[in-house]
Design a protein around this motif. Structure first.
Motif, PDB file in Angstrom:
ATOM      1  N   GLN A 129       0.852  -1.187   0.000  1.00 48.40           N
ATOM      2  CA  GLN A 129       0.000   0.000   0.000  1.00 48.40           C
ATOM      3  C   GLN A 129       0.885   1.234   0.000  1.00 48.40           C
ATOM      4  OE1 GLN A 129      -2.646  -0.187   3.381  1.00 48.40           O
ATOM      5  NE2 GLN A 129      -4.125  -1.514   2.345  1.00 48.40           N
ATOM      6  N   ALA A 130       0.427   2.254  -0.717  1.00 50.26           N
ATOM      7  CA  ALA A 130       1.134   3.538  -0.733  1.00 50.26           C
ATOM      8  C   ALA A 130       0.141   4.624  -0.342  1.00 50.26           C
ATOM      9  CB  ALA A 130       1.728   3.823  -2.113  1.00 50.26           C
ATOM     10  N   LYS A 131       0.444   5.312   0.751  1.00 53.50           N
ATOM     11  CA  LYS A 131      -0.390   6.417   1.205  1.00 53.50           C
ATOM     12  C   LYS A 131       0.243   7.726   0.743  1.00 53.50           C
ATOM     13  CE  LYS A 131      -2.138   3.915   5.227  1.00 53.50           C
ATOM     14  NZ  LYS A 131      -2.325   3.937   6.711  1.00 53.50           N
ATOM     15  N   ILE A 132      -0.518   8.454  -0.060  1.00 51.19           N
ATOM     16  CA  ILE A 132      -0.028   9.736  -0.573  1.00 51.19           C
ATOM     17  C   ILE A 132      -0.452  10.817   0.397  1.00 51.19           C
ATOM     18  CG2 ILE A 132      -0.104  11.353  -2.502  1.00 51.19           C
ATOM     19  CD1 ILE A 132      -0.697   8.980  -4.318  1.00 51.19           C
ATOM     20  N   VAL A 133       0.542  11.493   0.974  1.00 49.19           N
ATOM     21  CA  VAL A 133       0.269  12.512   1.987  1.00 49.19           C
ATOM     22  C   VAL A 133       0.921  13.825   1.583  1.00 49.19           C
ATOM     23  CG1 VAL A 133       0.018  10.836   3.863  1.00 49.19           C
ATOM     24  CG2 VAL A 133       2.262  11.769   3.351  1.00 49.19           C
ATOM     25  N   ASN A 134       0.296  14.903   2.006  1.00 51.85           N
ATOM     26  CA  ASN A 134       0.826  16.242   1.744  1.00 51.85           C
ATOM     27  C   ASN A 134       0.505  17.124   2.950  1.00 51.85           C
ATOM     28  OD1 ASN A 134       1.853  18.565   0.683  1.00 51.85           O
ATOM     29  ND2 ASN A 134       0.465  18.678  -1.064  1.00 51.85           N
TER      30      ASN A 134
END
Length: 241
Positions: A129-134
């Motif tokens: 899983q890849a969680k894209i955060v900003n």
């Protein structure tokens, strides 16, 4: 019969009557005693019944025998709820008694082309899983449960492969339906299947369909021999090598 004999007979009759009277008096006395005894026993039985009914009365009122029923109930009741459920295996018990799972750390963090981050987690065999955060906000999550995954994030395209690799780029869009040339010499034939549902056939140099991408209500991605492709649910396709 002489007078002496008459007097003797009279005395004998009086004696017989006296004895009979005494016997009757004795029988009456015995009956009276029996009746008194029965009445006394009845009173004792009633008193015993009253003692049983009044079991909740204090000992001084119940013949001094033991504690009251309410006292027994209180002595049998628990003094407090001290039972704590056991913690689940692999968890951490907090002061409130709840169990919380430890949060796994990402195996890597990748900086994407727009400056946001992709935190990559291993969640199974060939599954990531890849969680894209900003700025601490979660923007999207990619998951390789069904194969490579991808997303069109407002013009930034991201692919997460089944090996846990992340690629991102901008540009190179084509709006389907139609047939388009992609990076690495691939071609894509994009067709509309339904509302927010597009399909792309990825065609190799020899004209054979090598893969099919299906974006049904959500974007999808593909690693085509180190050429990364995203197909959006709106029919936009983009590639990067």
């Amino acid at each position: 019969m002489t007078k002496r004999h008459v007097r003797h007979t009279a005395r004998t009759l009086r004696a017989t009557r006296t004895a009979r009277s005494a016997g009757l008096l004795a029988v009456a006395a015995v009956a009276a005693l029996s009746l008194t005894a029965c009445q006394t026993g009845g009173d004792d039985g009633a008193a015993g019944a009253r003692t049983k009914v009044s079991a909740s009365a204090p000992a001084s009122e119940a013949g001094g025998n033991g504690a009251s029923a309410q006292t027994v109930a209180r002595s049998e009741a628990p003094t407090g709820d001290r039972t704590t459920a056991p913690a689940a295996a692999g968890g951490t018990t907090t002061t409130s008694g709840k169990t919380s799972k430890a949060v796994a750390a990402p195996i890597r963090t990748v900086t994407l082309v727009d400056g946001s981050k992709a935190e990559v987690y291993r969640v199974g065999t060939q599954r990531y899983q890849a969680k894209i955060v900003n700025s601490g906000d979660l923007l999207a999550t990619l998951d390789t449960k069904k194969g490579d995954d991808g997303i069109d994030a407002n013009g930034m395209y991201v692919v997460l492969t089944m090996g846990g690799e992340v690629r991102s780029w901008m540009g190179g869009e084509h709006q389907g339906p139609g047939t388009f040339t992609l990076a690495g010499g691939w071609k894509a034939k994009v067709t509309k299947v339904g509302e927010l549902h597009y399909r792309a056939q990825i065609i190799g140099r020899e004209g054979a369909v090598e893969a099919t991408m299906d974006a049904n209500q959500h974007d999808t991605g593909l690693d085509a021999n180190a050429v990364y492709i995203v197909l959006s649910a709106g029919g936009v396709i983009s590639s990067h090598a």
